[in-house]
Design a protein around this motif. Structure first.
Motif, PDB file in Angstrom:
ATOM      1  N   PRO A 121      -8.143   4.215 -12.246  1.00 56.08           N
ATOM      2  CA  PRO A 121      -7.233   4.986 -12.111  1.00 56.08           C
ATOM      3  C   PRO A 121      -6.199   4.794 -11.228  1.00 56.08           C
ATOM      4  CG  PRO A 121      -9.545   6.246 -12.617  1.00 56.08           C
ATOM      5  CD  PRO A 121      -9.889   5.053 -12.114  1.00 56.08           C
ATOM      6  N   GLU A 122      -4.986   4.812 -11.452  1.00 53.46           N
ATOM      7  CA  GLU A 122      -3.639   4.195 -10.657  1.00 53.46           C
ATOM      8  C   GLU A 122      -3.766   5.198  -9.416  1.00 53.46           C
ATOM      9  OE1 GLU A 122      -0.002   6.036 -13.088  1.00 53.46           O
ATOM     10  OE2 GLU A 122      -0.293   3.897 -13.123  1.00 53.46           O
ATOM     11  N   GLU A 123      -4.139   6.539  -9.570  1.00 62.92           N
ATOM     12  CA  GLU A 123      -4.190   7.149  -8.478  1.00 62.92           C
ATOM     13  C   GLU A 123      -5.034   6.586  -7.327  1.00 62.92           C
ATOM     14  OE1 GLU A 123      -5.371  12.059  -7.530  1.00 62.92           O
ATOM     15  OE2 GLU A 123      -5.342  11.586  -9.530  1.00 62.92           O
ATOM     16  N   LEU A 124      -6.031   6.009  -7.599  1.00 58.82           N
ATOM     17  CA  LEU A 124      -6.963   5.470  -6.639  1.00 58.82           C
ATOM     18  C   LEU A 124      -6.102   4.312  -5.943  1.00 58.82           C
ATOM     19  CD1 LEU A 124     -10.257   5.350  -7.915  1.00 58.82           C
ATOM     20  CD2 LEU A 124      -9.637   6.753  -5.918  1.00 58.82           C
ATOM     21  N   VAL A 125      -5.400   3.440  -6.689  1.00 59.94           N
ATOM     22  CA  VAL A 125      -4.857   2.251  -6.443  1.00 59.94           C
ATOM     23  C   VAL A 125      -5.886   1.206  -6.042  1.00 59.94           C
ATOM     24  CG1 VAL A 125      -3.117   1.029  -4.710  1.00 59.94           C
ATOM     25  CG2 VAL A 125      -2.827   3.662  -5.537  1.00 59.94           C
ATOM     26  N   ASP A 126      -6.666   1.325  -4.978  1.00 60.50           N
ATOM     27  CA  ASP A 126      -7.615   0.640  -4.499  1.00 60.50           C
ATOM     28  C   ASP A 126      -8.466   1.035  -3.706  1.00 60.50           C
ATOM     29  OD1 ASP A 126      -6.344   0.746  -1.894  1.00 60.50           O
ATOM     30  OD2 ASP A 126      -4.945  -0.932  -2.577  1.00 60.50           O
ATOM     31  N   ALA A 127      -9.250   0.325  -2.920  1.00 63.59           N
ATOM     32  CA  ALA A 127     -10.289   0.810  -1.732  1.00 63.59           C
ATOM     33  C   ALA A 127      -9.668   1.817  -0.999  1.00 63.59           C
ATOM     34  CB  ALA A 127     -11.127  -0.154  -1.184  1.00 63.59           C
ATOM     35  N   SER A 128      -8.341   1.767  -0.566  1.00 60.95           N
ATOM     36  CA  SER A 128      -7.917   2.358   0.310  1.00 60.95           C
ATOM     37  C   SER A 128      -7.620   3.939  -0.205  1.00 60.95           C
ATOM     38  CB  SER A 128      -6.616   2.134   0.689  1.00 60.95           C
ATOM     39  OG  SER A 128      -5.666   2.129  -0.307  1.00 60.95           O
ATOM     40  N   GLY A 129      -7.590   4.055  -1.523  1.00 61.18           N
ATOM     41  CA  GLY A 129      -7.797   5.502  -2.022  1.00 61.18           C
ATOM     42  C   GLY A 129      -8.760   6.252  -2.276  1.00 61.18           C
ATOM     43  N   LEU A 130     -10.055   5.902  -1.586  1.00 55.44           N
ATOM     44  CA  LEU A 130     -11.133   6.494  -1.822  1.00 55.44           C
ATOM     45  C   LEU A 130     -11.136   7.904  -1.497  1.00 55.44           C
ATOM     46  CD1 LEU A 130     -14.028   3.885  -1.440  1.00 55.44           C
ATOM     47  CD2 LEU A 130     -13.600   5.033  -3.381  1.00 55.44           C
ATOM     48  N   PRO A 131     -10.484   8.460  -0.135  1.00 52.88           N
ATOM     49  CA  PRO A 131     -10.068   9.756   0.337  1.00 52.88           C
ATOM     50  C   PRO A 131      -9.795  10.472  -0.830  1.00 52.88           C
ATOM     51  CG  PRO A 131      -9.695   8.073   1.929  1.00 52.88           C
ATOM     52  CD  PRO A 131      -9.807   7.306   0.907  1.00 52.88           C
ATOM     53  N   ARG A 132      -8.821  10.022  -1.786  1.00 47.35           N
ATOM     54  CA  ARG A 132      -8.616  11.056  -2.823  1.00 47.35           C
ATOM     55  C   ARG A 132      -9.850  11.206  -3.677  1.00 47.35           C
ATOM     56  NH1 ARG A 132      -4.715   6.548  -3.235  1.00 47.35           N
ATOM     57  NH2 ARG A 132      -2.985   7.029  -1.834  1.00 47.35           N
ATOM     58  N   LEU A 133     -10.551  10.583  -3.941  1.00 48.23           N
ATOM     59  CA  LEU A 133     -11.740  10.756  -4.702  1.00 48.23           C
ATOM     60  C   LEU A 133     -12.661  11.802  -4.085  1.00 48.23           C
ATOM     61  CD1 LEU A 133     -13.592  10.396  -7.040  1.00 48.23           C
ATOM     62  CD2 LEU A 133     -14.685   8.383  -5.962  1.00 48.23           C
ATOM     63  N   ILE A 134     -12.878  11.610  -2.831  1.00 52.53           N
ATOM     64  CA  ILE A 134     -13.511  12.499  -1.857  1.00 52.53           C
ATOM     65  C   ILE A 134     -12.982  14.058  -2.076  1.00 52.53           C
ATOM     66  CG2 ILE A 134     -14.344  13.147   0.410  1.00 52.53           C
ATOM     67  CD1 ILE A 134     -15.738  10.607  -1.088  1.00 52.53           C
ATOM     68  N   ARG A 153      -8.065  -2.507   3.794  1.00 59.88           N
ATOM     69  CA  ARG A 153      -8.204  -1.352   2.872  1.00 59.88           C
ATOM     70  C   ARG A 153      -9.560  -0.919   2.857  1.00 59.88           C
ATOM     71  NH1 ARG A 153      -5.396  -4.055  -2.316  1.00 59.88           N
ATOM     72  NH2 ARG A 153      -6.454  -5.835  -1.322  1.00 59.88           N
ATOM     73  N   ALA A 154     -10.648  -1.500   3.086  1.00 56.49           N
ATOM     74  CA  ALA A 154     -11.886  -0.764   3.202  1.00 56.49           C
ATOM     75  C   ALA A 154     -12.078   0.000   4.193  1.00 56.49           C
ATOM     76  CB  ALA A 154     -13.074  -2.089   3.465  1.00 56.49           C
ATOM     77  N   HIS A 155     -11.397  -0.228   5.304  1.00 60.54           N
ATOM     78  CA  HIS A 155     -11.534   0.503   6.577  1.00 60.54           C
ATOM     79  C   HIS A 155     -10.642   1.781   6.351  1.00 60.54           C
ATOM     80  CE1 HIS A 155     -12.574  -3.039   9.393  1.00 60.54           C
ATOM     81  NE2 HIS A 155     -13.831  -2.462   8.964  1.00 60.54           N
ATOM     82  N   ALA A 156      -9.511   1.557   5.485  1.00 63.54           N
ATOM     83  CA  ALA A 156      -8.513   2.811   5.399  1.00 63.54           C
ATOM     84  C   ALA A 156      -9.332   3.744   4.444  1.00 63.54           C
ATOM     85  CB  ALA A 156      -7.375   2.229   4.929  1.00 63.54           C
ATOM     86  N   GLY A 157      -9.888   3.311   3.525  1.00 67.79           N
ATOM     87  CA  GLY A 157     -10.720   4.200   2.529  1.00 67.79           C
ATOM     88  C   GLY A 157     -11.964   4.755   2.866  1.00 67.79           C
ATOM     89  N   GLY A 158     -12.590   4.254   3.868  1.00 61.83           N
ATOM     90  CA  GLY A 158     -13.981   4.475   4.305  1.00 61.83           C
ATOM     91  C   GLY A 158     -15.034   3.821   3.539  1.00 61.83           C
ATOM     92  N   LEU A 159     -14.727   2.730   2.834  1.00 59.53           N
ATOM     93  CA  LEU A 159     -15.699   1.806   2.145  1.00 59.53           C
ATOM     94  C   LEU A 159     -16.418   1.065   3.024  1.00 59.53           C
ATOM     95  CD1 LEU A 159     -16.771   0.829  -0.626  1.00 59.53           C
ATOM     96  CD2 LEU A 159     -14.896  -0.889  -0.528  1.00 59.53           C
ATOM     97  N   ALA A 160     -17.784   1.336   3.109  1.00 64.37           N
ATOM     98  CA  ALA A 160     -18.542   0.959   4.218  1.00 64.37           C
ATOM     99  C   ALA A 160     -19.297  -0.210   3.958  1.00 64.37           C
ATOM    100  CB  ALA A 160     -19.422   2.078   4.773  1.00 64.37           C
ATOM    101  N   GLY A 161     -19.316  -0.549   2.473  1.00 65.88           N
ATOM    102  CA  GLY A 161     -20.075  -1.429   1.976  1.00 65.88           C
ATOM    103  C   GLY A 161     -20.455  -1.458   0.605  1.00 65.88           C
ATOM    104  N   GLY A 162     -21.152  -2.462   0.071  1.00 69.77           N
ATOM    105  CA  GLY A 162     -21.730  -2.456  -1.289  1.00 69.77           C
ATOM    106  C   GLY A 162     -22.336  -3.566  -1.888  1.00 69.77           C
ATOM    107  N   LEU A 163     -22.814  -3.639  -3.026  1.00 69.94           N
ATOM    108  CA  LEU A 163     -23.481  -4.850  -3.531  1.00 69.94           C
ATOM    109  C   LEU A 163     -22.362  -5.626  -4.276  1.00 69.94           C
ATOM    110  CD1 LEU A 163     -26.197  -2.962  -6.040  1.00 69.94           C
ATOM    111  CD2 LEU A 163     -26.277  -3.631  -3.444  1.00 69.94           C
ATOM    112  N   CYS A 164     -22.193  -6.722  -3.621  1.00 71.59           N
ATOM    113  CA  CYS A 164     -20.947  -7.671  -4.040  1.00 71.59           C
ATOM    114  C   CYS A 164     -21.394  -8.800  -4.855  1.00 71.59           C
ATOM    115  CB  CYS A 164     -20.563  -8.387  -2.621  1.00 71.59           C
ATOM    116  SG  CYS A 164     -20.042  -7.491  -1.285  1.00 71.59           S
ATOM    117  N   ALA A 165     -20.891  -8.541  -6.166  1.00 70.51           N
ATOM    118  CA  ALA A 165     -21.452  -9.536  -7.305  1.00 70.51           C
ATOM    119  C   ALA A 165     -21.052 -10.824  -7.280  1.00 70.51           C
ATOM    120  CB  ALA A 165     -21.031  -8.795  -8.548  1.00 70.51           C
ATOM    121  N   VAL A 166     -21.924 -11.735  -7.558  1.00 66.73           N
ATOM    122  CA  VAL A 166     -21.537 -12.960  -8.152  1.00 66.73           C
ATOM    123  C   VAL A 166     -21.448 -13.009  -9.659  1.00 66.73           C
ATOM    124  CG1 VAL A 166     -22.343 -15.423  -8.204  1.00 66.73           C
ATOM    125  CG2 VAL A 166     -22.464 -14.235  -6.060  1.00 66.73           C
TER     126      VAL A 166
END
Length: 346
Positions: free
Chosen positions: A302-315, A45-58
Motif C-alpha cells: 500500500p502506497e500509504e506505507l511507502v517503505d519501512a519508514s511508514g511502519l508507524p502508520r500501520l501501528i 528507513r528501518a530506524h525511522a520506522g522501527g524495523l528492528a530486523g527480520g528474515l532476509c531472503a535469498v
C-alpha cells in the motif's frame, strides 16, 4: 487519539538481499547502510520506522519470468542457484562487517533479542526456494554452518523437493503434487538442524505433507487469509487451524495482491486491509499465532506505507482498530521471537 510511539517490528520476510543483488549497483552494501532512493528497506528507513530486523531472503530468479504451458515458472539450475545464493549471503555478511555493529547476522533467538536490545538490525539468513541444494543435501549442511536458519523449500515453481503453488486468482491453493521423497528428507534434516521451514509458497498438498512429517511449529512467513482474499498463495481456514494447533505463526504479507478480495494490483489499497487479515487470523487462531511478514522489496505494498519508514502508520492503524499495546507488541515482534525460540533454540 495519539498513536503509540514506534513499536519495534521483527518482520517475517523481506527481499532486500535480492534487490541489492540486481545488476548495475556500484555499492549496494553502502547504499543500504547510508540510505538510498529505491526499494523499501535501508538502515536509515528501518530506524525511522522501527524495523528492528527480520528474515532476509535469498531468492534466485527463474531463467525466464514467463510461466510454461502448465502455468509454472522454471527453476534455475542447481549450480547457478548455488553461486547466486552464495553471493547474496555474502552481501548479508558484508553488511554486518561494514556496519560498525549496526547490523547483526543472528543465528538464535537470543542473538535476535540481543541485537534488538542494542538497537542493531537483527538479520536472519533465509532462503526462498532451495534450488541451491541438490539431492544429497550437502549444501544444506554447509549453509547451516554459515548461518542459514530459515528456508522455504520452494518458491512458486516446482523443484526437486516439492511443487510451489502458482500465482492464481481466484484459486484454491490445492494445485499440484506434494513433497517428493528428497523433499521429505529435507524436512527431516531441517528438524534435526533446527532450521525453520517456511510454508508460504507451498501448495496445499505440500503443506499437509509437511504438517504430517515435521516436529516443529508450522510457519508461513508471508501469507494471508484465503477467506478474505482468495489467492492461491493464501491460507485456508483449515491450514490456519493446523498452524495454531502446532503453536505456529502466520506473518501477514503487505502485498496488495494478497490483501484485496478483487485480485487487483492497486497500490492505493488502504493499510487497514493489512489489519483486516491480522484481525481475521487472530480471531480464528488467537493473537499468539499472527505476526508481520511484509515482503518488502519483493511486492507492491500500500502506497500509504511507502517503505519501512511508514511502519508507524500501520501501528497507528492497529491502535485505531482497538488493539491494545500488548496485542500490538505480540503482532509486531513478540510472536516471531517466541516461535523462533522454539524452532531455532535459545
Amino acid at each position: 487519539m495519539t498513536p503509540f510511539s514506534p513499536v519495534p517490528v521483527f518482520d517475517g520476510h523481506n527481499d532486500v538481499l535480492s534487490r541489492m543483488y540486481r545488476p548495475g549497483q556500484a555499492d549496494a552494501v553502502g547504499g543500504f547502510l547510508e540510505g538510498e532512493a529505491g526499494g523499501h528497506i535501508d538502515l536509515p528507513r528501518a530506524h525511522a520506522g522501527g524495523l528492528a530486523g527480520g528474515l532476509c531472503a535469498v531468492y534466485v530468479s527463474s531463467p525466464t519470468m514467463r510461466p510454461d504451458a502448465n502455468g509454472d515458472f522454471v527453476a534455475p539450475a542447481q549450480p547457478q542457484a548455488l553461486n547466486d545464493t552464495m553471493a547474496m549471503a555474502r552481501l548479508l555478511f558484508d553488511l554486518e562487517a561494514r556496519s560498525n555493529g549496526a547490523v547483526s547476522v543472528c543465528r538464535s533467538a537470543a542473538d535476535i533479542r540481543s541485537s534488538m536490545d542494542k538497537g542493531a538490525f537483527a538479520a536472519v539468513l533465509h532462503i526462498e526456494g532451495l534450488e541451491a541444494v541438490g539431492n544429497d543435501l550437502d549444501a544444506l549442511y554447509v549453509l547451516h554452518q554459515a548461518g542459514l536458519r530459515s528456508l522455504g523449500p520452494v518458491w512458486s515453481r516446482p523443484n526437486i523437493f516439492a511443487h510451489g503453488v502458482p500465482f492464481r486468482f481466484p484459486s484454491s491453493p490445492d494445485i499440484g503434487p506434494g513433497l517428493t521423497e528428497v523433499g521429505k528428507d529435507l524436512i527431516r534434516a531441517c528438524n534435526a538442524l533446527n532450521i525453520l521451514v517456511d510454508l508460504s509458497h507451498m501448495n496445499e498438498k505440500g503443506f499437509w505433507d509437511i504438517a504430517a512429517l515435521s516436529q516443529a511449529p508450522l510457519v508461513a512467513s508471508h501469507s494471508n487469509a484465503h477467506a478474505l482474499c482468495p489467492h492461491s498463495r493464501n491460507l485456508t481456514d483449515r491450514q490456519l487451524d493446523a498452524i495454531r494447533d502446532t503453536g505456529g505463526l502466520v506473518g501477514i504479507n503487505f502485498g496488495v495482491l494478497f490483501l484485496r478480495d478483487d485480485g487487483v494490483k492497486n497500490p492505493q489499497t488502504p493499510v487497514e486491509r493489512i489489519v483486516d487479515h491480522v484481525a481475521y487470523i487472530a480471531d480464528r487462531t488467537g493473537i499468539d499465532h499472527v505476526g508481520l511478514g511484509s515482503d518488502f522489496d519483493g511486492t507492491t505494498v500500500p502506497e500509504e506505507l511507502v517503505d519501512a519508514s511508514g511502519l508507524p502508520r500501520l501501528i497507528a492503524a492497529f491502535e485505531a482498530r482497538g488493539f491494545d499495546r500488548d496485542a500490538i507488541e505480540r503482532i509486531a515482534h513478540r510472536n516471531w521471537l517466541s516461535v523462533l525460540e522454539r524452532t531455532l533454540g535459545h
